[in-house]
Design a protein around this motif. Structure first.
Motif, PDB file in Angstrom:
ATOM      1  N   TYR A 100      72.750  25.249  41.838  1.00 20.50           N
ATOM      2  CA  TYR A 100      71.996  24.866  43.040  1.00 20.50           C
ATOM      3  C   TYR A 100      72.346  25.830  44.164  1.00 20.50           C
ATOM      4  O   TYR A 100      73.507  25.922  44.566  1.00 20.50           O
ATOM      5  N   GLY A 103      69.042  25.221  48.328  1.00 18.26           N
ATOM      6  CA  GLY A 103      67.953  24.270  48.156  1.00 18.26           C
ATOM      7  C   GLY A 103      67.147  24.430  46.893  1.00 18.26           C
ATOM      8  O   GLY A 103      66.159  23.707  46.695  1.00 18.26           O
ATOM      9  N   GLU A 146      71.765  13.035  51.251  1.00 25.21           N
ATOM     10  CA  GLU A 146      70.881  14.208  51.286  1.00 25.21           C
ATOM     11  C   GLU A 146      69.661  14.060  50.377  1.00 25.21           C
ATOM     12  O   GLU A 146      68.732  14.875  50.452  1.00 25.21           O
ATOM     13  N   VAL A 150      65.855  16.106  50.526  1.00 19.21           N
ATOM     14  CA  VAL A 150      65.419  16.976  49.435  1.00 19.21           C
ATOM     15  C   VAL A 150      64.098  16.484  48.865  1.00 19.21           C
ATOM     16  O   VAL A 150      63.163  17.260  48.650  1.00 19.21           O
TER      17      VAL A 150
END
Length: 255
Positions: A100, A103, A146, A150
């Motif tokens: 990852y 993003g 988060e 996302v």
């Protein structure tokens, strides 16, 4: 190896199990206490060991620094290659490694299937987060706080009839992945292709990569692909062990 060095290493290994007194260390080494004390004083001056008020010795902070530096110097792609290659040989299927970054889930390695069927993925290219097993694994490993952000920024391109289409569907999928410890791409990215993915962890238990296996259903059906999950997990665990992870140790928790 010099006798003094061997004794010093033996002391460090012993202290890795538990704190020891001078008498205990001398007994384990089979030497006089004065010999052990000289070694301990030298190691303590360099912060390899330290002692408490009861004069019991424990490992010092220098060892933790060196351990962290050693882990940071290990490249996940390099360490993973032999394990991915072995998995590819054993199964004959397409194997991916992804991380990852900024993003995106990025493929950093790939072993093509030994059959003529080839996946469209390429090393260095991003994997869609909403419809690939590696994407789901990597996002599910982020702090839950988060996930919504996302999910909201994903462009839910519809690759097949099974592709996830909304943030709420995606959030539900992340909960499932986090609970079961693996992800599926059930003909969501490419029609007639099933994929399973699992996490790779470092010494702290944090997820640093994802490994997946992709199989056209003309070769194996959905249930047969799921049956390969233990092989995939074994490969990921072997890579994680190379990175310092100890199986059955609690992973890093993210709220």
């Amino acid at each position: 190896m010099s006798q003094s060095l061997l004794r010093a290493l033996t002391i460090l290994i012993s202290l890795g199990d538990d704190a020891r007194s001078l008498d205990q260390l001398a007994g384990e080494l089979g030497v006089h206490k004065s010999t052990v004390l000289r070694l301990l004083q030298t190691m303590e001056s360099q912060r390899f060991v330290t002692h408490d008020d009861d004069h019991r010795y424990v490992l010092g902070s220098r060892l933790f620094e060196l351990a962290n530096q050693a882990l940071e110097q290990r490249d996940v792609r390099t360490l993973a290659r032999p394990h991915l290659s072995a998995l590819n040989t054993a199964t004959g299927q397409t194997i991916h490694l992804a991380t990852y970054e900024s993003g995106d889930a990025i493929y950093i390695d790939k072993f093509d299937a030994t059959q003529s069927v080839r996946m469209y993925s390429r090393i260095g290219r991003p994997a869609p987060l909403h419809c690939t097993a590696v994407g789901k694994v990597l996002v599910s490993a982020l702090p839950r706080s988060e996930w919504r952000a996302v999910a909201e920024r994903i462009d839910y391109r519809k690759f097949t009839e099974r592709t996830i289409q909304t943030p709420d569907q995606y959030l539900a999928e992340l909960e499932l992945v986090a609970a079961q410890g693996y992800a599926e791409d059930h003909e969501e990215h490419e029609t007639f292709v099933n994929c399973i993915g699992v996490p790779v962890r470092n010494g702290t238990g944090a997820v640093v990569a994802a490994v997946s296996m992709s199989v056209p259903d003309m070769l194996l059906d959905h249930d047969q692909v799921l049956a390969r999950l233990p092989q995939l997990r074994a490969a990921a665990d072997a890579i994680s062990a190379e990175l310092g992870w100890i199986r059955n140790s609690p992973p890093t928790t993210k709220g």
